[in-house]
Motif scaffolding. Structure first.
Motif: not given
Lengths: 169, 280
Positions: B120, B126, B184, B213, B218-219
């Protein structure tokens, strides 16, 4: 389940070695326990801290997350194999700039630094910090490690300038 | 930490690996080992057989043809970062691979291994979702392609059949005017994304892709935000509403404090701002 032994052959610090091992033996345990090369340390054992970093075919890897059977046929360099006839510039740098306190992360930090300089001989400070991202120093002595790598880079460029003096320039 | 004992095999062809997968015992394929080995060391996985697929030539290499870049499943993250074809045709994939884990992890981890592990909190899902990539899968019934949008089924679960293996990832080339960002928020301890936002804008702003993500089970794509941006253009006034739409529609779970939706809003906004400035 009885384990079938597997033969692995690799070149470690210039020496060809062969052993019959269980497939589940990690490269770091192979180096330390089969070959007695205890310079490579086991720190977190979860591919976070980088104390077990060695060069596998010239690339920095975490030896706690590589099976010895995956290194079959490969060339491995550990901290014991870093110096040639004299200390490696990275070792000189750590010595001159006090790049270690307790020394536990030092073998991995040095191998990671040597890999960084092999890829990028003139790294900026930011590139050094990024290159050392996979090394955790439990003494938090990062500043001196960065200085040590900067010193090593300077030493290496001096050496290459001297050796290139007879060439075109 | 030692893994549980296992039988070790090296496959030299895709068919050989497939044969072992069909043996009925619990078999795991080993690529770079940076997802599987940590699980095995913690004894969360204890396969009876491990098949090393790193020596299968068909799984290596990157080629570009007819507007598609095909990336072999065994391509390591470090290669995805530097590969000239990927940098030219699908730079978002390189941008994403560049911030996976750390230097040592990127030297071993592979694109195929990461995608099939389907954590995950992995970065690459992503990118492949934002790029509408296709997973090229080989199994008993031959080769089939699974769109990235159907590949990630649940945490650690993909659409791969038990006897199938991922051979390559086909990534459509991004348009020449595309601008992309992968942003991120790394977890301070693990480095995995708490949230990771992959986005690109191209074809004069007509196409906007946003994949997120880390924060959902999930993405997922932020479809409402994409549609809004495609209609209103990417600019300082549209970014706020797009971020709001992404947060409102995000399929996050257990978000009692609203922290997850807040992260979606902030990181979509920042990723879009980077993209709007043409920053990579």
């Amino acid at each position: 389940m009885p384990e079938v032994l597997t033969t692995v052959t690799m070149t470690v610090n210039g020496q060809r070695v062969a052993r019959s091992i269980e497939p589940r033996v990690l490269l770091v345990h192979f180096l330390r326990e089969e070959l007695g090369l205890t310079g490579t340390h086991v720190g977190c054992d979860t591919s976070q801290c980088g104390a077990c970093t060695v060069l596998l075919d010239g690339e920095a890897v975490k030896a706690c997350t590589v099976l010895a059977v995956q290194a079959h046929g490969a060339t491995v360099t550990t901290i014991e194999g870093l110096e040639g006839t004299r200390l490696h510039p990275v070792q000189e740098g750590f010595w001159a700039k006090h790049g270690l306190q307790c020394g536990f992360c030092t073998p991995g930090a040095m191998m990671t630094a040597a890999y960084l300089l092999s890829q990028n001989p003139h790294p900026s400070e930011a590139e050094i910090r990024e290159g050392l991202d996979g090394v955790v120093c439990r003494c938090t002595g990062y500043e001196t490690i960065v200085r040590a790598v900067q010193h090593a880079a300077a030493l290496m460029s001096e050496v290459s300038e001297t050796s290139g003096a007879e060439d075109v320039d | 930490m030692l893994t549980a004992p296992f039988e070790f095999r090296r496959a030299s062809t895709v068919n050989e690996a497939a044969d072992w997968l069909q043996q009925g015992t619990e078999v795991k394929l080993l690529a770079g080992g940076h997802s599987l080995l940590p699980l095995m060391k913690l004894r969360l996985a204890a396969p009876a057989m491990v098949v090393d697929i790193s020596g299968i030539p068909e799984l290596h290499g990157v080629i570009a043809h007819d507007g598609v870049v095909t990336v072999g499943a065994m391509t390591r993250h470090v290669e995805v970062v530097k590969n000239p074809l990927i940098l030219a045709e699908a730079p978002l994939l390189s941008q994403t691979a560049a911030v996976i884990g750390d230097v040592q992890v990127r030297n071993r981890g592979t694109i195929g291994g990461s995608l099939c592990h389907a954590d995950t909190a992995a970065d690459l899902p992503a990118a492949v979702l934002a790029l509408d990539a296709q997973m090229v899968v080989s199994g008993p019934d031959g080769v089939r392609k699974i769109p990235a949008s159907e590949f990630f089924v649940a945490p650690f679960v993909t659409a791969l059949g038990p006897q199938e293996l991922l051979v390559a990832v086909e990534v459509p080339s991004m348009p020449s005017d595309a601008v992309s960002t992968y942003l991120k928020r790394p977890h301070p301890a693990s480095g995995y994304p708490v949230i990771g936002v992959a986005c690109w804008v191209g074809y004069g702003g007509a196409t906007v892709r946003l994949a997120i993500t880390g924060i959902g089970p999930t993405v997922f794509r932020a479809a409402e935000a994409e549609a809004y941006l495609a209609a209103h253009g990417l600019n300082s006034s549209s970014i706020g509403e797009a971020a709001r739409l992404a947060a409102v529609h995000a399929p996050v779970e257990d978000d009692i404090t609203g922290y997850k939706r807040q992260l979606v809003s902030v990181y979509v906004s920042r990723a879009l701002q980077h993209t709007a400035k043409g920053k990579n």
